[in-house]
Scaffold this motif. Structure first.
Motif, mmCIF file in Angstrom:
data_model
loop_
_atom_site.group_PDB
_atom_site.id
_atom_site.type_symbol
_atom_site.label_atom_id
_atom_site.label_comp_id
_atom_site.label_asym_id
_atom_site.label_seq_id
_atom_site.Cartn_x
_atom_site.Cartn_y
_atom_site.Cartn_z
ATOM 1 N N HIS A 151 41.105 41.575 37.775
ATOM 2 C CA HIS A 151 41.418 41.395 36.354
ATOM 3 C C HIS A 151 41.596 42.778 35.714
ATOM 4 C CE1 HIS A 151 40.883 40.468 32.074
ATOM 5 N NE2 HIS A 151 41.167 39.197 32.382
ATOM 6 N N PRO A 152 42.586 42.959 34.833
ATOM 7 C CA PRO A 152 42.830 44.280 34.221
ATOM 8 C C PRO A 152 41.603 44.906 33.573
ATOM 9 C CG PRO A 152 44.646 42.805 33.729
ATOM 10 C CD PRO A 152 43.599 41.974 34.413
ATOM 11 N N LEU A 153 40.753 44.098 32.918
ATOM 12 C CA LEU A 153 39.565 44.651 32.272
ATOM 13 C C LEU A 153 38.568 45.158 33.304
ATOM 14 C CD1 LEU A 153 37.912 45.239 29.743
ATOM 15 C CD2 LEU A 153 37.059 42.883 29.834
ATOM 16 N N VAL A 154 38.364 44.410 34.382
ATOM 17 C CA VAL A 154 37.449 44.833 35.445
ATOM 18 C C VAL A 154 37.991 46.073 36.140
ATOM 19 C CG1 VAL A 154 36.321 44.152 37.601
ATOM 20 C CG2 VAL A 154 36.616 42.474 35.771
ATOM 21 N N ALA A 155 39.311 46.104 36.351
ATOM 22 C CA ALA A 155 39.928 47.277 36.970
ATOM 23 C C ALA A 155 39.781 48.504 36.068
ATOM 24 C CB ALA A 155 41.404 46.999 37.249
ATOM 25 N N PHE A 156 39.937 48.307 34.768
ATOM 26 C CA PHE A 156 39.737 49.404 33.802
ATOM 27 C C PHE A 156 38.310 49.924 33.895
ATOM 28 C CE2 PHE A 156 37.716 50.259 29.697
ATOM 29 C CZ PHE A 156 38.394 51.388 29.284
ATOM 30 N N ALA A 157 37.349 49.005 33.904
ATOM 31 C CA ALA A 157 35.939 49.406 33.988
ATOM 32 C C ALA A 157 35.687 50.220 35.251
ATOM 33 C CB ALA A 157 35.040 48.176 33.945
ATOM 34 N N SER A 158 36.226 49.760 36.359
ATOM 35 C CA SER A 158 36.033 50.460 37.628
ATOM 36 C C SER A 158 36.628 51.854 37.586
ATOM 37 C CB SER A 158 36.663 49.644 38.761
ATOM 38 O OG SER A 158 36.557 50.319 39.989
ATOM 39 N N SER A 159 37.803 51.990 36.971
ATOM 40 C CA SER A 159 38.486 53.293 36.941
ATOM 41 C C SER A 159 37.726 54.324 36.122
ATOM 42 C CB SER A 159 39.898 53.126 36.389
ATOM 43 O OG SER A 159 39.871 52.804 35.004
ATOM 44 N N PHE A 160 36.894 53.870 35.167
ATOM 45 C CA PHE A 160 36.123 54.790 34.327
ATOM 46 C C PHE A 160 34.668 54.880 34.748
ATOM 47 C CE2 PHE A 160 39.710 54.653 31.440
ATOM 48 C CZ PHE A 160 39.687 55.924 30.867
ATOM 49 N N GLY A 161 34.320 54.296 35.864
ATOM 50 C CA GLY A 161 32.948 54.400 36.357
ATOM 51 C C GLY A 161 31.951 53.556 35.611
ATOM 52 N N ILE A 162 32.423 52.495 34.934
ATOM 53 C CA ILE A 162 31.506 51.558 34.284
ATOM 54 C C ILE A 162 30.905 50.676 35.374
ATOM 55 C CG2 ILE A 162 31.285 49.672 32.623
ATOM 56 C CD1 ILE A 162 33.704 50.841 31.148
ATOM 57 N N GLU A 163 29.623 50.776 35.569
ATOM 58 C CA GLU A 163 28.962 50.130 36.699
ATOM 59 C C GLU A 163 28.676 48.655 36.428
ATOM 60 O OE1 GLU A 163 25.543 52.502 37.519
ATOM 61 O OE2 GLU A 163 26.712 54.330 37.882
ATOM 62 N N LEU A 164 29.325 47.798 37.199
ATOM 63 C CA LEU A 164 29.137 46.353 37.083
ATOM 64 C C LEU A 164 28.458 45.786 38.325
ATOM 65 C CD1 LEU A 164 32.637 45.385 35.595
ATOM 66 C CD2 LEU A 164 30.513 45.807 34.361
ATOM 67 N N ASN A 165 27.625 46.598 38.969
ATOM 68 C CA ASN A 165 26.991 46.172 40.220
ATOM 69 C C ASN A 165 26.121 44.930 40.049
ATOM 70 O OD1 ASN A 165 28.136 48.445 41.432
ATOM 71 N ND2 ASN A 165 26.349 49.715 40.969
ATOM 72 N N ASP A 166 25.399 44.853 38.924
ATOM 73 C CA ASP A 166 24.446 43.758 38.739
ATOM 74 C C ASP A 166 24.874 42.747 37.688
ATOM 75 O OD1 ASP A 166 22.460 44.663 40.625
ATOM 76 O OD2 ASP A 166 22.009 46.284 39.215
ATOM 77 N N VAL A 167 26.027 42.963 37.066
ATOM 78 C CA VAL A 167 26.461 42.050 36.002
ATOM 79 C C VAL A 167 27.916 41.646 36.208
ATOM 80 C CG1 VAL A 167 24.834 43.023 34.332
ATOM 81 C CG2 VAL A 167 27.169 43.927 34.456
ATOM 82 N N GLU A 168 28.302 40.556 35.571
ATOM 83 C CA GLU A 168 29.679 40.075 35.597
ATOM 84 C C GLU A 168 30.121 39.729 34.181
ATOM 85 O OE1 GLU A 168 30.552 37.714 39.644
ATOM 86 O OE2 GLU A 168 28.861 36.882 38.518
ATOM 87 N N ILE A 169 31.419 39.845 33.917
ATOM 88 C CA ILE A 169 31.985 39.474 32.624
ATOM 89 C C ILE A 169 32.512 38.047 32.735
ATOM 90 C CG2 ILE A 169 33.680 40.043 30.852
ATOM 91 C CD1 ILE A 169 33.760 42.892 32.107
ATOM 92 N N TYR A 170 32.116 37.204 31.815
ATOM 93 C CA TYR A 170 32.569 35.820 31.801
ATOM 94 C C TYR A 170 33.499 35.593 30.608
ATOM 95 C CZ TYR A 170 29.313 34.375 35.445
ATOM 96 O OH TYR A 170 28.656 34.221 36.644
#
Length: 427
Positions: free
Chosen positions: A8-27
């Motif tokens: 998803h573009p938002l998840v890809a954006f988060a990953s590209s900026f080092g926003i750590e989503l290891n323990d959480v998910e966006i619903y």
């Protein structure tokens, strides 16, 4: 409600900026497009552990902050040159509007923000605003609308040809409902973190600067189990702040208050007109009463300023400028004498009414008379309302009640319940 996939573009954006989503998910709710953040299936967050980390490089802020996007188009040269008229929210909104207009690195984040944030200060009609029932909320809504119109007029005069200017109203609504504030009255937008929903009483995370100072983090306030939604407390403020700027009431708010009078002077006049002699004569000199009120109000404002200067970091020039900006913003939203859910009473009001009681009724128990006066005012306000609590409950529960009216009814219903609480506890 499915979780957003890794592509998803938002998840890809988060990953590209080092926003750590290891323990959480966006619903995302497929019907409303509302988003929430939950603990990832199979994970558990322990107390004080970091649930989410957002580097400042991913954030949108204003000039002087270490955010990745921090160029405010309202600043013509020196940092802070726009602060005499524009608030921190205005300046952050201009930064966000410019970020959206450029369609650059933060495009996916801007697209993920709500396309429309409806609040009474944006799209409600005068009749709908009138349904709020309480003068303070109606007046603040009108005042905010008026100032917003003036800000937009100035923007169009100076920046109308700029592509970002057409996004400003949208950006301002987003900022008011999503910004994070951590330092000196300034605020910023932290992608993904700003999708965590609010709770008045059941927050399980809070935001803080990271230990290394390079990010804003969400820390768990307790153990949060797999699949559980992250909830934070946006602010400890009365319902007006949530309703007028964020478009929701959010249920019973322990920090809510009801304004009894617009000022201490108005309270002094009320006391004089209410507690008369047996023959109906006004016995409290109104001019003297107003003078007492003015002196107490001046002392209260001085304490507020001293507190805000302290929070801004001291008496140096930079801190003092920041404190004055913050003071103007805070004082524009301050209530007159009010009551809250915690049965706390304004110190200045209590002192003033005790002073009047001792002067007029020296043989009476002063504290008893003060409580009686507050109870009488609460009763007056309830009797002046066009609807009863029972009528509001029916309206709120009815399936055919329009959404805006339901929100207005929720607002005034909790205010009325607060007044009833003081009537019962003052008996």
């Amino acid at each position: 409600m499915p979780a957003l996939s890794n592509d998803h573009p938002l998840v890809a954006f988060a990953s590209s900026f080092g926003i750590e989503l290891n323990d959480v998910e966006i619903y995302e709710d497929e019907r409303t497009n509302d988003r929430s953040v939950r603990v990832r299936e199979g994970s558990t967050l322990k107390t004080n552990s970091v649930a989410l980390r957002v580097p400042f490089s991913a954030c949108v802020g204003t000039s002087g902050l270490r955010c990745g996007k921090n160029v405010c188009p309202l600043d013509d040269g020196a940092v802070g040159s726009s602060r005499e008229f524009y608030t921190a929210s205005d300046r952050l909104a201009a930064t966000l509007a410019a970020t959206r207009a450029e369609n650059g690195t933060h495009e996916a984040y801007c697209v993920a923000l709500p396309g429309r944030v409806e609040t009474p200060t944006t799209e409600w009609t005068k009749a709908e605003i009138g349904e709020l029932g309480f003068v303070r909320a109606i007046a603040n809504c009108a005042k905010t609308k008026s100032r917003d119109d003036e800000v937009e007029r100035r923007l169009l005069e100076k920046y109308g040809a700029e592509s970002w200017a057409k996004h400003f109203a949208w950006a301002r609504a987003c900022v008011r409902s999503r910004a994070v504030g951590l330092e000196h009255g300034e605020s910023f937008l932290a992608p993904v973190l700003d999708m965590v929903n609010h709770s008045h009483t059941a927050a399980n995370v809070k935001w803080d600067p990271s230990d290394d100072g390079d990010a804003v983090v969400l820390r768990a306030l307790r153990t949060i189990e797999s699949g559980e939604e992250l909830l934070t407390q946006y602010a400890c403020e009365p319902a007006e702040s949530f309703l007028l700027h964020m478009g929701f009431v959010g249920g019973m708010n322990p920090y809510d208050r009801v304004e009894l009078w617009t000022s201490l002077e108005a309270a002094a006049d009320w006391f004089a007109e209410t507690f008369k002699s047996e023959r109906g004569e006004v016995v409290l000199d109104k001019a003297a009463g107003r003078q007492v009120a003015m002196e107490l109000e001046a002392q209260q404002r001085a304490r507020e300023r001293a507190s805000i200067v302290g929070l801004a970091g001291g008496a140096d020039a930079v801190a003092d400028e920041s404190a004055e900006i913050r003071l103007r913003e805070v004082q524009s939203t301050l209530m007159g004498p009010s009551v809250g859910w915690k049965t706390d009473y304004d110190e200045a009001l209590w002192l003033m009414f005790r002073h009047f009681t001792k002067a007029l009724m020296p043989d009476e128990n002063a504290d008893h008379i003060v409580l009686h006066a507050i109870k009488k005012r609460c009763e007056e306000m309830l009797m002046s309302m066009r609807t009863t609590i029972e009528e509001d409950e029916k309206l709120f529960s009815a399936e055919d009640t329009p959404p805006r009216l339901r929100l207005a009814v929720e607002f005034r219903l909790y205010k009325k319940c607060l007044l009833v609480k003081h009537l019962r506890e003052s008996s």
